[in-house]
Design a protein around this motif. Structure first.
Motif, PDB file in Angstrom:
ATOM      1  N   ASN A 148     -29.919   9.809  26.188  1.00 25.74           N
ATOM      2  CA  ASN A 148     -30.382   8.339  26.169  1.00 25.74           C
ATOM      3  C   ASN A 148     -30.684   7.999  24.477  1.00 25.74           C
ATOM      4  OD1 ASN A 148     -31.273   6.492  28.516  1.00 25.74           O
ATOM      5  ND2 ASN A 148     -31.658   8.605  29.122  1.00 25.74           N
ATOM      6  N   LEU A 149     -31.294   8.976  23.888  1.00 23.77           N
ATOM      7  CA  LEU A 149     -31.610   8.690  22.469  1.00 23.77           C
ATOM      8  C   LEU A 149     -30.502   8.558  21.527  1.00 23.77           C
ATOM      9  CD1 LEU A 149     -34.840  10.739  22.184  1.00 23.77           C
ATOM     10  CD2 LEU A 149     -34.720   8.089  22.390  1.00 23.77           C
ATOM     11  N   LEU A 150     -29.441   9.413  21.720  1.00 22.96           N
ATOM     12  CA  LEU A 150     -28.071   9.302  20.942  1.00 22.96           C
ATOM     13  C   LEU A 150     -27.546   8.105  21.357  1.00 22.96           C
ATOM     14  CD1 LEU A 150     -26.989  13.078  21.185  1.00 22.96           C
ATOM     15  CD2 LEU A 150     -28.233  12.014  19.280  1.00 22.96           C
ATOM     16  N   TYR A 151     -27.181   7.593  22.737  1.00 24.54           N
ATOM     17  CA  TYR A 151     -26.846   6.347  22.776  1.00 24.54           C
ATOM     18  C   TYR A 151     -27.236   5.351  22.126  1.00 24.54           C
ATOM     19  CZ  TYR A 151     -25.242   2.224  25.204  1.00 24.54           C
ATOM     20  OH  TYR A 151     -24.878   0.918  25.640  1.00 24.54           O
ATOM     21  N   SER A 152     -28.792   5.331  22.148  1.00 20.95           N
ATOM     22  CA  SER A 152     -29.438   4.212  21.178  1.00 20.95           C
ATOM     23  C   SER A 152     -29.251   4.394  19.997  1.00 20.95           C
ATOM     24  CB  SER A 152     -30.743   4.314  21.551  1.00 20.95           C
ATOM     25  OG  SER A 152     -31.295   4.226  22.734  1.00 20.95           O
ATOM     26  N   ALA A 153     -29.165   5.550  19.387  1.00 23.95           N
ATOM     27  CA  ALA A 153     -28.776   5.856  17.793  1.00 23.95           C
ATOM     28  C   ALA A 153     -27.268   5.013  17.570  1.00 23.95           C
ATOM     29  CB  ALA A 153     -28.790   7.235  17.611  1.00 23.95           C
ATOM     30  N   GLN A 154     -26.441   5.308  18.299  1.00 19.76           N
ATOM     31  CA  GLN A 154     -25.137   4.820  18.037  1.00 19.76           C
ATOM     32  C   GLN A 154     -24.912   3.391  17.910  1.00 19.76           C
ATOM     33  OE1 GLN A 154     -22.832   6.957  21.302  1.00 19.76           O
ATOM     34  NE2 GLN A 154     -21.680   7.917  19.715  1.00 19.76           N
ATOM     35  N   LEU A 155     -25.848   2.505  18.766  1.00 21.59           N
ATOM     36  CA  LEU A 155     -25.948   1.380  18.809  1.00 21.59           C
ATOM     37  C   LEU A 155     -26.423   0.732  17.280  1.00 21.59           C
ATOM     38  CD1 LEU A 155     -27.200   0.470  22.236  1.00 21.59           C
ATOM     39  CD2 LEU A 155     -24.860   0.358  21.399  1.00 21.59           C
ATOM     40  N   TYR A 156     -27.356   1.603  16.763  1.00 18.01           N
ATOM     41  CA  TYR A 156     -27.693   1.165  15.264  1.00 18.01           C
ATOM     42  C   TYR A 156     -26.843   2.011  14.107  1.00 18.01           C
ATOM     43  CZ  TYR A 156     -31.779  -0.973  16.931  1.00 18.01           C
ATOM     44  OH  TYR A 156     -32.813  -1.841  17.923  1.00 18.01           O
ATOM     45  N   GLY A 157     -25.909   2.682  14.443  1.00 16.41           N
ATOM     46  CA  GLY A 157     -24.903   3.343  13.609  1.00 16.41           C
ATOM     47  C   GLY A 157     -25.669   4.482  12.891  1.00 16.41           C
ATOM     48  N   LEU A 158     -26.630   5.037  13.662  1.00 16.66           N
ATOM     49  CA  LEU A 158     -27.425   6.276  13.006  1.00 16.66           C
ATOM     50  C   LEU A 158     -26.525   7.491  13.336  1.00 16.66           C
ATOM     51  CD1 LEU A 158     -30.166   6.946  11.654  1.00 16.66           C
ATOM     52  CD2 LEU A 158     -30.994   7.356  13.823  1.00 16.66           C
ATOM     53  N   ALA A 159     -26.360   8.368  12.494  1.00 18.19           N
ATOM     54  CA  ALA A 159     -25.510   9.324  12.590  1.00 18.19           C
ATOM     55  C   ALA A 159     -26.214  10.493  13.666  1.00 18.19           C
ATOM     56  CB  ALA A 159     -25.591  10.414  11.222  1.00 18.19           C
TER      57      ALA A 159
END
Length: 289
Positions: free
Chosen positions: A132-143
């Motif tokens: 869940n957290l890695l998916y959210s990070a992708q939405l914000y362009g976070l590595a």
């Protein structure tokens, strides 16, 4: 754990507006109004509607690095206020600015500066906190490697064991899921955090973990935080200043000591709330708006 502000936040912080006393203003809300139409009768072809204001002419400022509490019962307008501040609702009147950026006109920029935690956080329950957290990070362009390290560090700080990072969310308790919601909110290193009753329904240990983390964010990471709650001890422990909200209006504002003083010698914060609003924090059973 280190939270580094994104470039958008750094730019905003370099030119922070100031109030009349010279203090830096992170959040400026002026005469905010948000209403809703509810069906009240009539026929299928000619329904009747009534207008109600969930937020009615609210004005306040939050200084940079402050924890500002909005204290009121369910149905008082707390959640509507938070949604309007977080760009999820468009105000009917008035304005909200975050570090000088208008939440309507500068919506995309504002969203890069803040994040929100609510009591009804949504997840993909079949997935693990990590997924869940890695998916959210992708939405914000976070590595991904940065997001994973930051998320795991935050969850450990909140009292979760590392093995829980990889288990399905549907197998976790309400308290553990709420801690994942908080970790998700801080993945993007927001400089403004809107906490909408984040500890409601948590056990005492989980509530204390979350409260200590909130204080750490203010004291160590220079986060500006708005906290809505109907928990008096929580408000007194966490908040630098508190506003009482009733029927969509702010009826009083000040430090906990200042608010108690308004009710008279020896009075508690709860006494002050009841005296100034004419209602009890627990007397409304409806869902907050």
């Amino acid at each position: 754990m280190t939270l580094n502000a994104p470039p958008e936040a750094s730019a905003a912080l370099s030119s922070v507006p100031r109030d009349l006393t010279g203090r830096e203003v992170a959040i400026d809300v002026q005469q905010l109004v948000k209403g809703f139409r509810k069906k009240s009768g009539g026929t299928l072809l000619r329904p009747r509607f009534t207008e109600s204001r969930a937020v009615d002419g609210v004005t306040f400022q939050v200084r940079r690095g402050e924890i500002y509490g909005v204290l009121g019962p369910n149905g008082s307008g707390k959640s509507t206020l938070i949604r309007a501040m977080s760009t999820l609702l468009i105000p009917d009147a008035g304005r909200v600015s975050i570090f000088g950026l208008d939440v309507v006109r500068d919506e995309a920029q504002v969203r890069r500066l803040l994040n929100r935690v609510s009591v009804d956080a949504a997840f993909y329950k079949k997935l693990s906190p990590r997924e869940n957290l890695l998916y959210s990070a992708q939405l914000y362009g976070l590595a991904p490697h940065v997001a994973e390290e930051r998320a795991l560090s935050t969850l450990k700080r909140l009292g979760l064991k590392e093995k829980a990072f990889y288990e399905p969310l549907e197998e976790m308790s309400r308290g553990m899921q709420q801690k994942v919601a908080i970790a998700r909110a801080f993945l993007t290193s927001p400089v403004v955090v809107l906490l909408d009753e984040p500890t409601t329904g948590l056990d005492p240990k989980s509530r204390r973990d979350v409260q200590e983390f909130v204080l750490e964010l203010r004291d160590v990471h220079d986060a500006t935080i708005i906290l809505t709650t109907h928990d008096m001890p929580e408000a007194e422990r966490l908040c630098d200043r508190i506003a009482f909200i009733s029927s969509g209006k702010f009826v009083a504002e000040g430090t906990p000591d200042e608010l108690r003083a308004l009710a008279g010698p020896g009075k508690s914060l709860e006494d002050a709330f009841i005296e100034l609003t004419g209602e009890d924090l627990a007397e409304k059973g409806e869902e907050d708006t």
